[in-house]
Scaffold this motif. Structure first.
Motif, PDB file in Angstrom:
ATOM      1  N   ARG A   2       0.843  -1.195   0.000  1.00  0.00           N
ATOM      2  CA  ARG A   2       0.000   0.000   0.000  1.00  0.00           C
ATOM      3  C   ARG A   2       0.885   1.253   0.000  1.00  0.00           C
ATOM      4  NH1 ARG A   2      -3.101  -1.129   5.330  1.00  0.00           N
ATOM      5  NH2 ARG A   2      -1.040  -1.854   5.852  1.00  0.00           N
ATOM      6  N   TRP A   3       0.272   2.396  -0.209  1.00  0.00           N
ATOM      7  CA  TRP A   3       0.971   3.669  -0.199  1.00  0.00           C
ATOM      8  C   TRP A   3       1.401   4.039   1.223  1.00  0.00           C
ATOM      9  CZ3 TRP A   3       1.834   7.542  -3.989  1.00  0.00           C
ATOM     10  CH2 TRP A   3       1.399   7.211  -5.277  1.00  0.00           C
ATOM     11  N   GLU A   4       2.502   4.787   1.324  1.00  0.00           N
ATOM     12  CA  GLU A   4       2.947   5.404   2.573  1.00  0.00           C
ATOM     13  C   GLU A   4       3.110   6.890   2.302  1.00  0.00           C
ATOM     14  OE1 GLU A   4       6.593   3.495   3.633  1.00  0.00           O
ATOM     15  OE2 GLU A   4       5.620   1.602   4.095  1.00  0.00           O
ATOM     16  N   PHE A   5       2.739   7.717   3.299  1.00  0.00           N
ATOM     17  CA  PHE A   5       2.806   9.167   3.127  1.00  0.00           C
ATOM     18  C   PHE A   5       3.569   9.826   4.261  1.00  0.00           C
ATOM     19  CE2 PHE A   5      -0.921   7.921   0.692  1.00  0.00           C
ATOM     20  CZ  PHE A   5      -0.733   8.628  -0.483  1.00  0.00           C
ATOM     21  N   GLY A  18       4.770  10.756  -1.138  1.00  0.00           N
ATOM     22  CA  GLY A  18       4.100   9.462  -1.122  1.00  0.00           C
ATOM     23  C   GLY A  18       4.976   8.399  -1.759  1.00  0.00           C
ATOM     24  N   ARG A  19       5.042   7.233  -1.114  1.00  0.00           N
ATOM     25  CA  ARG A  19       5.730   6.095  -1.727  1.00  0.00           C
ATOM     26  C   ARG A  19       4.673   5.124  -2.217  1.00  0.00           C
ATOM     27  NH1 ARG A  19      10.648   3.769   1.112  1.00  0.00           N
ATOM     28  NH2 ARG A  19       9.222   3.583   2.871  1.00  0.00           N
ATOM     29  N   ALA A  24       8.149   3.720  -5.955  1.00  0.00           N
ATOM     30  CA  ALA A  24       8.409   5.035  -6.537  1.00  0.00           C
ATOM     31  C   ALA A  24       7.955   6.143  -5.583  1.00  0.00           C
ATOM     32  CB  ALA A  24       7.680   5.174  -7.868  1.00  0.00           C
ATOM     33  N   LEU A  25       8.759   7.207  -5.486  1.00  0.00           N
ATOM     34  CA  LEU A  25       8.408   8.358  -4.648  1.00  0.00           C
ATOM     35  C   LEU A  25       7.741   9.430  -5.493  1.00  0.00           C
ATOM     36  CD1 LEU A  25      11.602   8.699  -2.430  1.00  0.00           C
ATOM     37  CD2 LEU A  25       9.388   7.724  -1.797  1.00  0.00           C
ATOM     38  N   HIS A  26       6.715  10.041  -4.928  1.00  0.00           N
ATOM     39  CA  HIS A  26       5.975  11.112  -5.586  1.00  0.00           C
ATOM     40  C   HIS A  26       5.895  12.284  -4.613  1.00  0.00           C
ATOM     41  CE1 HIS A  26       4.517   8.311  -8.706  1.00  0.00           C
ATOM     42  NE2 HIS A  26       4.557   7.441  -7.713  1.00  0.00           N
ATOM     43  N   THR A  27       6.044  13.496  -5.125  1.00  0.00           N
ATOM     44  CA  THR A  27       5.984  14.679  -4.261  1.00  0.00           C
ATOM     45  C   THR A  27       4.925  15.641  -4.766  1.00  0.00           C
ATOM     46  OG1 THR A  27       7.688  15.839  -5.535  1.00  0.00           O
ATOM     47  CG2 THR A  27       8.428  14.508  -3.656  1.00  0.00           C
ATOM     48  N   LEU A  28       4.427  16.432  -3.823  1.00  0.00           N
ATOM     49  CA  LEU A  28       3.395  17.409  -4.136  1.00  0.00           C
ATOM     50  C   LEU A  28       3.493  18.551  -3.133  1.00  0.00           C
ATOM     51  CD1 LEU A  28       0.853  17.847  -5.946  1.00  0.00           C
ATOM     52  CD2 LEU A  28      -0.444  16.666  -4.198  1.00  0.00           C
ATOM     53  N   LYS A  29       3.335  19.780  -3.595  1.00  0.00           N
ATOM     54  CA  LYS A  29       3.329  20.956  -2.725  1.00  0.00           C
ATOM     55  C   LYS A  29       2.002  21.675  -2.935  1.00  0.00           C
ATOM     56  CE  LYS A  29       7.057  23.500  -2.057  1.00  0.00           C
ATOM     57  NZ  LYS A  29       7.378  23.652  -0.665  1.00  0.00           N
ATOM     58  N   LEU A  30       1.289  21.912  -1.844  1.00  0.00           N
ATOM     59  CA  LEU A  30      -0.004  22.601  -1.895  1.00  0.00           C
ATOM     60  C   LEU A  30      -0.001  23.775  -0.926  1.00  0.00           C
ATOM     61  CD1 LEU A  30      -2.308  19.466  -1.639  1.00  0.00           C
ATOM     62  CD2 LEU A  30      -1.981  20.851  -3.664  1.00  0.00           C
ATOM     63  N   LEU A  31      -0.834  24.752  -1.189  1.00  0.00           N
ATOM     64  CA  LEU A  31      -1.053  25.811  -0.204  1.00  0.00           C
ATOM     65  C   LEU A  31      -1.704  25.188   1.025  1.00  0.00           C
ATOM     66  CD1 LEU A  31      -2.411  28.705  -2.443  1.00  0.00           C
ATOM     67  CD2 LEU A  31      -0.255  28.685  -1.172  1.00  0.00           C
ATOM     68  N   SER A  32      -1.224  25.537   2.200  1.00  0.00           N
ATOM     69  CA  SER A  32      -1.812  24.970   3.423  1.00  0.00           C
ATOM     70  C   SER A  32      -3.250  25.416   3.614  1.00  0.00           C
ATOM     71  CB  SER A  32      -0.967  25.368   4.641  1.00  0.00           C
ATOM     72  OG  SER A  32       0.293  24.740   4.562  1.00  0.00           O
ATOM     73  N   GLU A  33      -3.562  26.627   3.198  1.00  0.00           N
ATOM     74  CA  GLU A  33      -4.933  27.151   3.283  1.00  0.00           C
ATOM     75  C   GLU A  33      -5.390  27.528   1.881  1.00  0.00           C
ATOM     76  OE1 GLU A  33      -6.710  27.303   6.102  1.00  0.00           O
ATOM     77  OE2 GLU A  33      -5.028  26.553   7.290  1.00  0.00           O
ATOM     78  N   ASN A  34      -6.420  26.857   1.392  1.00  0.00           N
ATOM     79  CA  ASN A  34      -6.989  27.154   0.082  1.00  0.00           C
ATOM     80  C   ASN A  34      -8.450  26.696   0.082  1.00  0.00           C
ATOM     81  OD1 ASN A  34      -7.493  27.682  -2.582  1.00  0.00           O
ATOM     82  ND2 ASN A  34      -5.764  26.514  -3.382  1.00  0.00           N
ATOM     83  N   THR A  59      -9.007   4.701   2.032  1.00  0.00           N
ATOM     84  CA  THR A  59      -9.213   3.539   2.895  1.00  0.00           C
ATOM     85  C   THR A  59      -7.883   2.893   3.295  1.00  0.00           C
ATOM     86  OG1 THR A  59      -9.299   1.906   1.129  1.00  0.00           O
ATOM     87  CG2 THR A  59     -11.360   3.082   1.632  1.00  0.00           C
ATOM     88  N   PRO A  60      -7.897   2.109   4.371  1.00  0.00           N
ATOM     89  CA  PRO A  60      -6.691   1.374   4.775  1.00  0.00           C
ATOM     90  C   PRO A  60      -6.228   0.365   3.722  1.00  0.00           C
ATOM     91  CG  PRO A  60      -8.280   1.438   6.571  1.00  0.00           C
ATOM     92  CD  PRO A  60      -8.965   1.981   5.359  1.00  0.00           C
ATOM     93  N   LEU A  61      -7.099   0.010   2.793  1.00  0.00           N
ATOM     94  CA  LEU A  61      -6.676  -0.884   1.702  1.00  0.00           C
ATOM     95  C   LEU A  61      -5.697  -0.183   0.770  1.00  0.00           C
ATOM     96  CD1 LEU A  61     -10.114  -2.522   0.790  1.00  0.00           C
ATOM     97  CD2 LEU A  61      -8.226  -3.544   2.080  1.00  0.00           C
ATOM     98  N   LEU A  62      -5.740   1.150   0.739  1.00  0.00           N
ATOM     99  CA  LEU A  62      -4.862   1.932  -0.131  1.00  0.00           C
ATOM    100  C   LEU A  62      -3.646   2.495   0.602  1.00  0.00           C
ATOM    101  CD1 LEU A  62      -7.610   4.024  -1.978  1.00  0.00           C
ATOM    102  CD2 LEU A  62      -6.334   2.081  -2.892  1.00  0.00           C
ATOM    103  N   VAL A  63      -3.798   2.792   1.899  1.00  0.00           N
ATOM    104  CA  VAL A  63      -2.769   3.526   2.644  1.00  0.00           C
ATOM    105  C   VAL A  63      -2.277   2.713   3.833  1.00  0.00           C
ATOM    106  CG1 VAL A  63      -2.285   5.645   3.926  1.00  0.00           C
ATOM    107  CG2 VAL A  63      -3.823   5.715   1.951  1.00  0.00           C
ATOM    108  N   ALA A  64      -0.962   2.495   3.878  1.00  0.00           N
ATOM    109  CA  ALA A  64      -0.352   1.767   4.999  1.00  0.00           C
ATOM    110  C   ALA A  64      -0.104   2.690   6.183  1.00  0.00           C
ATOM    111  CB  ALA A  64       0.955   1.121   4.570  1.00  0.00           C
ATOM    112  N   CYS A  65       0.372   3.916   5.908  1.00  0.00           N
ATOM    113  CA  CYS A  65       0.647   4.844   7.013  1.00  0.00           C
ATOM    114  C   CYS A  65       0.701   6.280   6.511  1.00  0.00           C
ATOM    115  CB  CYS A  65       1.949   4.483   7.724  1.00  0.00           C
ATOM    116  SG  CYS A  65       3.425   4.829   6.760  1.00  0.00           S
TER     117      CYS A  65
END
Length: 108
Positions: A2-5, A18-19, A24-34, A59-65
């Motif tokens: 599953r994915w880890e974040f 996210g792994r 594979a590692l993926h990165t994303l930058k978002l505004l904290s308030e939007n 869901t927990p089926l998609l995300v490990a932590c």
């Protein structure tokens, strides 16, 4: 697998790493308030990396932590912003804020 974040939420930006199950590692930058785009930057980042729409559940089926850190409270203290607060402790806990480790406590 599953994915880890790993998420760092700052006052201006939220960084999401996210792994994928492939490793594979993926990165994303978002505004904290939007508020016109999303309610919570961390949740939005997870949704985007998973490729989920707003109505699909995470869901927990998609995300490990999910591991998250933030500097928001530290920045508020340093900048002297936010509500005034007070720390009230009993005599037995007077050393805790200084030592912050149970093994250093001595009987009173």
């Amino acid at each position: 697998m599953r994915w880890e974040f790993w998420i760092d939420r700052g006052g201006t930006f939220t960084d999401v790493i996210g792994r994928a199950p492939s490793g594979a590692l993926h990165t994303l930058k978002l505004l904290s308030e939007n508020s016109t785009q999303y309610d919570d930057a961390a949740v939005e980042g997870i949704r985007r990396l998973l490729g989920l729409s707003q109505d699909e559940p995470i869901t927990p089926l998609l995300v490990a932590c999910v591991k998250m850190g933030t500097t928001v409270a530290t920045n508020a203290l340093l900048e002297r912003k936010g509500e005034r607060t007070v720390l009230v402790i009993t005599r037995g806990f007077s050393r805790c804020p200084k030592d912050s480790h149970p093994s250093s406590a001595t009987p009173v």
